[in-house]
Design a protein around this motif. Structure first.
Motif, PDB file in Angstrom:
ATOM      1  N   GLU A 232       0.857  -1.188   0.000  1.00 38.90           N
ATOM      2  CA  GLU A 232       0.000   0.000   0.000  1.00 38.90           C
ATOM      3  C   GLU A 232       0.889   1.232   0.000  1.00 38.90           C
ATOM      4  N   VAL A 233       0.523   2.211  -0.835  1.00 41.15           N
ATOM      5  CA  VAL A 233       1.321   3.423  -1.003  1.00 41.15           C
ATOM      6  C   VAL A 233       0.436   4.659  -1.000  1.00 41.15           C
ATOM      7  N   ARG A 234       1.095   5.792  -0.913  1.00 41.51           N
ATOM      8  CA  ARG A 234       0.450   7.085  -1.139  1.00 41.51           C
ATOM      9  C   ARG A 234       0.950   7.579  -2.487  1.00 41.51           C
ATOM     10  N   VAL A 235       0.051   7.971  -3.352  1.00 46.84           N
ATOM     11  CA  VAL A 235       0.374   8.574  -4.646  1.00 46.84           C
ATOM     12  C   VAL A 235       0.344  10.078  -4.396  1.00 46.84           C
ATOM     13  N   VAL A 236       1.476  10.742  -4.592  1.00 38.60           N
ATOM     14  CA  VAL A 236       1.648  12.101  -4.079  1.00 38.60           C
ATOM     15  C   VAL A 236       2.183  13.044  -5.155  1.00 38.60           C
ATOM     16  N   ASN A 237       1.698  14.285  -5.142  1.00 38.95           N
ATOM     17  CA  ASN A 237       2.336  15.417  -5.827  1.00 38.95           C
ATOM     18  C   ASN A 237       1.948  16.681  -5.083  1.00 38.95           C
ATOM     19  N   ASP A 238       2.255  17.847  -5.623  1.00 42.95           N
ATOM     20  CA  ASP A 238       1.983  19.091  -4.890  1.00 42.95           C
ATOM     21  C   ASP A 238       0.494  19.421  -4.798  1.00 42.95           C
TER      22      ASP A 238
ATOM     23  N   ARG B 185      -6.263  22.045 -14.961  1.00 47.01           N
ATOM     24  CA  ARG B 185      -5.959  22.994 -16.033  1.00 47.01           C
ATOM     25  C   ARG B 185      -6.573  22.483 -17.333  1.00 47.01           C
ATOM     26  N   PRO B 186      -7.014  23.383 -18.209  1.00 43.72           N
ATOM     27  CA  PRO B 186      -7.615  22.944 -19.476  1.00 43.72           C
ATOM     28  C   PRO B 186      -6.562  22.461 -20.475  1.00 43.72           C
ATOM     29  N   THR B 187      -6.991  21.634 -21.401  1.00 41.30           N
ATOM     30  CA  THR B 187      -6.085  21.153 -22.439  1.00 41.30           C
ATOM     31  C   THR B 187      -5.671  22.274 -23.372  1.00 41.30           C
ATOM     32  N   SER B 188      -6.555  23.243 -23.590  1.00 43.09           N
ATOM     33  CA  SER B 188      -6.245  24.413 -24.409  1.00 43.09           C
ATOM     34  C   SER B 188      -7.270  25.496 -24.103  1.00 43.09           C
ATOM     35  N   SER B 189      -7.036  26.681 -24.629  1.00 44.02           N
ATOM     36  CA  SER B 189      -8.000  27.757 -24.429  1.00 44.02           C
ATOM     37  C   SER B 189      -9.262  27.516 -25.244  1.00 44.02           C
ATOM     38  N   TRP B 190      -9.193  26.609 -26.177  1.00 43.45           N
ATOM     39  CA  TRP B 190     -10.326  26.324 -27.049  1.00 43.45           C
ATOM     40  C   TRP B 190     -11.093  25.096 -26.597  1.00 43.45           C
ATOM     41  N   GLY B 191     -10.392  24.029 -26.266  1.00 43.93           N
ATOM     42  CA  GLY B 191     -11.029  22.760 -25.937  1.00 43.93           C
ATOM     43  C   GLY B 191     -11.634  22.708 -24.553  1.00 43.93           C
ATOM     44  N   GLN B 192     -10.971  23.286 -23.561  1.00 45.14           N
ATOM     45  CA  GLN B 192     -11.419  23.343 -22.183  1.00 45.14           C
ATOM     46  C   GLN B 192     -11.623  21.985 -21.515  1.00 45.14           C
ATOM     47  N   ALA B 193     -11.120  20.896 -22.078  1.00 43.87           N
ATOM     48  CA  ALA B 193     -11.154  19.611 -21.392  1.00 43.87           C
ATOM     49  C   ALA B 193     -10.030  19.591 -20.367  1.00 43.87           C
ATOM     50  N   THR B 194     -10.117  18.718 -19.378  1.00 44.79           N
ATOM     51  CA  THR B 194      -9.040  18.642 -18.402  1.00 44.79           C
ATOM     52  C   THR B 194      -7.887  17.812 -18.962  1.00 44.79           C
ATOM     53  N   ALA B 195      -6.700  18.135 -18.499  1.00 44.89           N
ATOM     54  CA  ALA B 195      -5.486  17.461 -18.963  1.00 44.89           C
ATOM     55  C   ALA B 195      -5.113  16.341 -17.994  1.00 44.89           C
ATOM     56  N   ALA B 196      -6.042  15.430 -17.743  1.00 46.48           N
ATOM     57  CA  ALA B 196      -5.857  14.402 -16.718  1.00 46.48           C
ATOM     58  C   ALA B 196      -4.700  13.454 -17.008  1.00 46.48           C
ATOM     59  N   HIS B 197      -4.370  13.209 -18.249  1.00 45.52           N
ATOM     60  CA  HIS B 197      -3.295  12.271 -18.557  1.00 45.52           C
ATOM     61  C   HIS B 197      -1.943  12.951 -18.667  1.00 45.52           C
ATOM     62  N   SER B 198      -1.846  14.161 -18.191  1.00 43.54           N
ATOM     63  CA  SER B 198      -0.578  14.873 -18.137  1.00 43.54           C
ATOM     64  C   SER B 198      -0.324  15.188 -16.672  1.00 43.54           C
ATOM     65  N   CYS B 199       0.125  14.154 -15.929  1.00 45.45           N
ATOM     66  CA  CYS B 199       0.236  14.275 -14.482  1.00 45.45           C
ATOM     67  C   CYS B 199       1.443  13.484 -13.988  1.00 45.45           C
ATOM     68  N   LEU B 200       2.288  14.131 -13.212  1.00 50.04           N
ATOM     69  CA  LEU B 200       3.430  13.458 -12.600  1.00 50.04           C
ATOM     70  C   LEU B 200       3.170  13.266 -11.114  1.00 50.04           C
ATOM     71  N   VAL B 201       3.551  12.082 -10.614  1.00 45.59           N
ATOM     72  CA  VAL B 201       3.381  11.749  -9.197  1.00 45.59           C
ATOM     73  C   VAL B 201       4.620  11.007  -8.701  1.00 45.59           C
ATOM     74  N   ARG B 202       4.710  10.853  -7.412  1.00 46.34           N
ATOM     75  CA  ARG B 202       5.723   9.987  -6.812  1.00 46.34           C
ATOM     76  C   ARG B 202       5.009   9.072  -5.814  1.00 46.34           C
ATOM     77  N   LEU B 203       5.685   8.018  -5.413  1.00 49.71           N
ATOM     78  CA  LEU B 203       5.096   7.052  -4.491  1.00 49.71           C
ATOM     79  C   LEU B 203       5.794   7.142  -3.138  1.00 49.71           C
ATOM     80  N   GLU B 204       4.990   7.069  -2.068  1.00 43.16           N
ATOM     81  CA  GLU B 204       5.524   7.025  -0.716  1.00 43.16           C
ATOM     82  C   GLU B 204       4.881   5.856   0.011  1.00 43.16           C
ATOM     83  N   PRO B 205       5.573   5.271   0.970  1.00 37.64           N
ATOM     84  CA  PRO B 205       4.947   4.184   1.747  1.00 37.64           C
ATOM     85  C   PRO B 205       3.689   4.697   2.457  1.00 37.64           C
ATOM     86  N   ALA B 206       2.697   3.845   2.581  1.00 39.11           N
ATOM     87  CA  ALA B 206       1.444   4.231   3.260  1.00 39.11           C
ATOM     88  C   ALA B 206       1.670   4.311   4.744  1.00 39.11           C
TER      89      ALA B 206
END
Length: 184
Positions: free
Chosen positions: A110-116, A163-184
């Motif tokens: 078990e871990v914590r998925v972490v970013n800012d 954050r939006p994918t662009s000023s035109w599309g306004q979809a979320t950029a969910a697949h552009s995400c960096l994380v690190r793992l920490e022990p739970a």
């Protein structure tokens, strides 16, 4: 479509193809243009109107040591969070054996998925089906945040950007995400 005969191109583009400088097309450049034209003003400064590479804000190409690219696909067993309340365990976090070794985690841990932006719970599943440096957690868990802002049920929305994918599309950029793992 460009029609051809034994002697060369025929049809509407024949003169242009034979002599592009002497027989320009009725476009701004006089050449073939792939553009959206009038939509350019909607996209904002610097935006391109045709498919082009835009470096993501967060991606493996800009990752610091220990960071992983989080991908959050749709669940295969439910629709978004439908029936998620029936799932007692934290979600599986799939990554390959090389990545698991490099970040110091093991299968079943078990871990914590972490970013800012926050953190969420997950359980490591080591599999050969995931690329190096990538962590895969299905989305759709219900939010259950403790006093520190950590989601105990593994809702990945707490670490993904809004954050939006662009000023035109306004979809979320969910697949552009960096994380690190920490022990739970």
């Amino acid at each position: 479509m460009i029609e051809r005969s034994a002697t060369g191109p025929t049809g509407r583009l024949a003169a242009f193809l034979a002599d592009p400088d002497g027989c320009p097309l009725p476009t701004v450049s006089g050449r073939l243009e792939i553009t959206v034209g009038e939509a350019e003003h909607l996209l904002g400064p610097g935006a391109r109107v045709h498919p082009a590479w835009y470096e993501p804000t967060e991606w493996l190409g800009s990752a610091a040591p220990g960071q992983l690219h989080l991908v959050t696909p749709m669940p295969s067993t439910r629709l978004h969070s439908q029936f998620a309340a029936l799932e007692a365990e934290v979600p599986p976090a799939r990554l390959n054996a090389v990545t698991a070794r490099d970040v110091g985690v093991s299968d079943g841990q078990e871990v914590r998925v972490v970013n800012d932006r926050g953190s969420c719970a997950a359980r490591i599943v080591v599999t050969p089906d995931v690329a190096d440096g990538v962590l895969v957690i299905e989305n759709g868990r219900w939010l259950d945040v403790d006093v520190d802002g950590h989601c105990r049920r593994g809702n990945v929305n707490v670490v993904t950007s809004d954050r939006p994918t662009s000023s035109w599309g306004q979809a979320t950029a969910a697949h552009s995400c960096l994380v690190r793992l920490e022990p739970a």
